[in-house]
Scaffold this active site. Structure first.
Site, PDB file in Angstrom:
ATOM      1  CE  LYS A 140      83.041  11.578 -33.948  1.00 14.96           C
ATOM      2  NZ  LYS A 140      81.578  11.552 -33.990  1.00 14.96           N
TER       3      LYS A 140
ATOM      4  CG  ASN B  83      60.477  -5.035 -79.485  1.00 16.46           C
ATOM      5  OD1 ASN B  83      60.249  -3.960 -78.935  1.00 16.46           O
ATOM      6  ND2 ASN B  83      59.530  -5.933 -79.737  1.00 16.46           N
TER       7      ASN B  83
ATOM      8  CB  SER C 105      81.085  16.506 -35.392  1.00 18.80           C
ATOM      9  OG  SER C 105      80.045  16.913 -34.526  1.00 18.80           O
TER      10      SER C 105
ATOM     11  CE1 TYR D 101      61.125  -4.060 -74.701  1.00 22.80           C
ATOM     12  CE2 TYR D 101      58.800  -3.719 -75.200  1.00 22.80           C
ATOM     13  CZ  TYR D 101      60.001  -3.257 -74.677  1.00 22.80           C
ATOM     14  OH  TYR D 101      60.074  -2.005 -74.135  1.00 22.80           O
TER      15      TYR D 101
ATOM     16  CD  GLU E  86      80.859   7.273 -41.297  1.00 27.06           C
ATOM     17  OE1 GLU E  86      79.734   7.395 -40.798  1.00 27.06           O
ATOM     18  OE2 GLU E  86      81.799   8.062 -41.060  1.00 27.06           O
TER      19      GLU E  86
ATOM     20  CG  ASN F 188      82.724  12.165 -38.048  1.00 25.81           C
ATOM     21  OD1 ASN F 188      83.192  11.594 -37.062  1.00 25.81           O
ATOM     22  ND2 ASN F 188      81.771  13.070 -37.968  1.00 25.81           N
TER      23      ASN F 188
ATOM     24  CE  LYS G 187      65.769   1.579 -71.814  1.00 24.67           C
ATOM     25  NZ  LYS G 187      65.352   0.185 -71.974  1.00 24.67           N
TER      26      LYS G 187
ATOM     27  CD  GLN H 119      60.170   2.569 -71.360  1.00 20.65           C
ATOM     28  OE1 GLN H 119      60.062   2.517 -72.579  1.00 20.65           O
ATOM     29  NE2 GLN H 119      59.385   3.324 -70.610  1.00 20.65           N
TER      30      GLN H 119
ATOM     31  CB  THR I 239      89.772 -15.119 -37.233  1.00 22.45           C
ATOM     32  OG1 THR I 239      90.220 -15.506 -35.936  1.00 22.45           O
ATOM     33  CG2 THR I 239      90.888 -15.389 -38.248  1.00 22.45           C
ATOM     34  CG  HIS I 240      85.954 -15.540 -34.802  1.00 21.72           C
ATOM     35  ND1 HIS I 240      84.819 -16.247 -35.098  1.00 21.72           N
ATOM     36  CD2 HIS I 240      86.997 -16.376 -35.078  1.00 21.72           C
ATOM     37  CE1 HIS I 240      85.139 -17.466 -35.513  1.00 21.72           C
ATOM     38  NE2 HIS I 240      86.458 -17.558 -35.521  1.00 21.72           N
TER      39      HIS I 240
ATOM     40  CB  SER J  24      61.821   5.421 -71.421  1.00 24.72           C
ATOM     41  OG  SER J  24      61.856   5.356 -72.838  1.00 24.72           O
TER      42      SER J  24
HETATM   43  N1  ARG Z   1      61.709   2.432 -74.816  1.00 24.01           N
HETATM   44  C1  ARG Z   1      61.532   1.038 -75.051  1.00 24.01           C
HETATM   45  C2  ARG Z   1      62.353   0.251 -74.022  1.00 24.01           C
HETATM   46  O1  ARG Z   1      63.228   0.772 -73.484  1.00 24.01           O
HETATM   47  C3  ARG Z   1      61.976   0.681 -76.423  1.00 24.01           C
HETATM   48  C4  ARG Z   1      61.351  -0.568 -76.951  1.00 24.01           C
HETATM   49  C5  ARG Z   1      59.905  -0.360 -77.186  1.00 24.01           C
HETATM   50  N2  ARG Z   1      59.327  -1.471 -77.823  1.00 24.01           N
HETATM   51  C6  ARG Z   1      57.998  -1.643 -77.894  1.00 24.01           C
HETATM   52  N3  ARG Z   1      57.562  -2.692 -78.486  1.00 24.01           N
HETATM   53  N4  ARG Z   1      57.168  -0.751 -77.393  1.00 24.01           N
HETATM   54  O2  ARG Z   1      62.075  -0.907 -73.759  1.00 24.01           O
END
Ligand code: ARG
Length: 463
Positions: A284, A111, A278, A318, A291, A286, A326, A323, A156-157, A24
């Site tokens: 054009k 965690n 365009s 957990y 958009e 645009n 994020k 993970q 409206t509408h 990650s």
């Molecule tokens: N990279 C992990 C995450 O974002 C960190 C936590 C990992 N914890 C574990 N028990 N493997 O969730």
């Protein structure tokens, strides 16, 4: 043997594909600053509680400072083999200071560490967005003030309903964005509790001081339940939900800009700075930015749905599924920042065409039908339902003749209601209609100026 931090019970390294799915650090390195701050606070608490010696504590703090410098300078080498940002930093700390580095993770798990980092990241993101939204509101209020008198058809509408002013229309968005800021700030208030010290799941036997770390990191208090602390992601969901509603509001404004800037409406014109050509059709202009703001809404909704799905039915506490929390949040934030800046830019750039708007409001001469009905009630004391009916007849007559209400003769009007007098024509212009809407929150130009001034105080003054 494996060099992993948790390698004690492992005799072989992971399969390549295991590393591939597990890694990650490509995205969670965005948490580096929060991770360093979290570690600093944790370390000083461990020292203050006599869990780690002053010497080791100092070595750790110096090491963390060196790492921060490396990261800021772009010299820090994030290694995929070390999985995530937390282990990259801890491993680098060991390179730099040796044995004492091993004491930092006392009474801590990744965690509670990642939950703490991520909360701090979302907290900062909310503060940044609050400022970005404020800029959009500021641009809208300026434009609204300048166009407090500019008459346009209110729809409206998507059918011309009643005359409004362009300023009034823009101030509607200022209110929406104000609630968006409120929603984000509400989320901030709720998320501002510190998971650190929850450990992996159950708390710790070390005599830690969670109140101290919470305070050092700017949290209001430590989270009350260690299991909740490591497994909750509803702060991220709330962020994405508020982000989705904000994106909805931006998409509605963007859609209006697309409509307004078309030749068929002709209500606004973007300068060359916010128009694109365009490749085939030379005529054009645009509104691509509008958009794209409209189109990027999908990504943000997608992020909310993705994380809701990740979290659905996940047993406590957990699981590595989490993970996945994020990237959706990072992407939503990046998209919002881009869209908010583009929206502010477009609001400043757009040049309203008052004549076109005015002409559109009066296109069939029927937009003041409500004013006629109101006149019947206010002047002749006819119940509004009956006034509505009488006005309906007059509108039908006008349509039959192919003229607007103001072009009918008094005699025509009196066929529907004999007590109508010449005075009725006074209320039939779009200007008179708008000016008469003086009720609180109504579209009368004087109201709009007042509302713009109030909006400045409510939304732009820093306390
Ligand atoms: N990279 C992990 C995450 O974002 C960190 C936590 C990992 N914890 C574990 N028990 N493997 O969730």
């Amino acid at each position: 043997m494996t060099s992993k931090i948790w390698g004690g019970r492992f005799s072989a390294g992971p399969a390549a594909i295991m590393e591939e799915i597990n890694v990650s650090v490509g995205f969670d390195q965005r948490l580096a600053k929060q991770d360093l701050n979290g570690s600093r606070a944790h370390c000083s608490m461990l020292v203050a509680q006599g869990i780690v010696s002053h010497e080791d504590g100092d070595a750790i703090q110096e090491g963390l400072t060196r790492i921060e410098k490396e990261i800021v300078a772009g010299n820090f080498l994030f290694k995929r083999a070390l999985e995530d940002v937390h282990m990259n930093i801890e491993s680098r700390l060991a390179d730099l200071i040796g044995t004492p580095a091993g004491r930092l993770h006392t009474a801590r798990s990744r965690n509670d560490q990642v939950a703490t980092d991520f909360r701090m990241w979302v907290r900062a993101a909310i503060e940044t967005l609050d400022e970005d939204i404020r800029k959009v509101q500021s641009a809208l209020i300026d434009k609204a003030e300048a166009h407090a008198d500019t008459i346009m058809p209110g729809f409206t509408h998507l059918q011309a309903a009643q005359p409004v002013t362009f300023g009034h229309h823009l101030l509607a968005y200022v209110e929406m964005f104000g609630r968006d800021r409120g929603r984000l700030m509400d989320a901030r208030t709720r998320l501002n509790e510190c998971p650190l010290g929850a450990g992996a799941i159950a708390g710790t036997s070390f005599p830690i001081d969670r109140h101290l770390t919470a305070e050092k990191l700017g949290f209001d208090r430590p989270m009350a339940n260690s299991m909740d602390a490591v497994s909750d992601r509803d702060f991220a969901l709330e962020f994405l939900a508020a982000a989705s509603i904000l994106a909805t509001h931006m998409s509605r404004l963007a859609e209006e800009m697309v409509n307004w800037s078309s030749a068929q409406f002709g209500f606004i014109r973007f300068t060359d700075a916010f128009s694109t050509g365009s490749s085939m059709m030379p005529q054009k202009r645009n509104p691509d930015a509008a958009e794209l703001v409209r189109g990027k809404t999908g990504r943000i909704y997608g992020g909310l749905l993705a994380l809701l799905t990740v979290m659905k039915a996940l047993p406590l506490t957990y699981s590595k599924d989490m993970q996945e929390d994020k990237e959706t949040v990072f992407a939503a934030f990046d998209t919002l920042e881009l869209c908010l800046a583009a929206t502010a830019g477009m609001v400043v750039d757009m040049k309203p065409n008052a004549e076109k708007m005015r002409a559109s409001a009066d296109a069939d001469g029927l937009i003041t039908a409500t004013d006629l009905a109101d006149w019947l009630t206010q002047t002749l004391n006819i119940p509004f339902r009956d006034s509505h009916h009488i006005t309906g007849k007059i509108v039908k007559l006008a349509e039959g003749k192919g003229v607007g209400l103001a072009a009918l003769s008094l005699a025509d009007m009196q066929m529907a209601e004999p007590r109508i007098t010449q005075d009725v024509f006074r209320v039939l212009t779009p200007e008179a209609s708008a000016a008469s809407r003086t009720s609180y929150g109504g579209t009368a130009p004087d109201n709009v100026r007042k509302q713009a001034a109030e909006a400045r105080t409510r939304f732009l003054t820093r306390t």
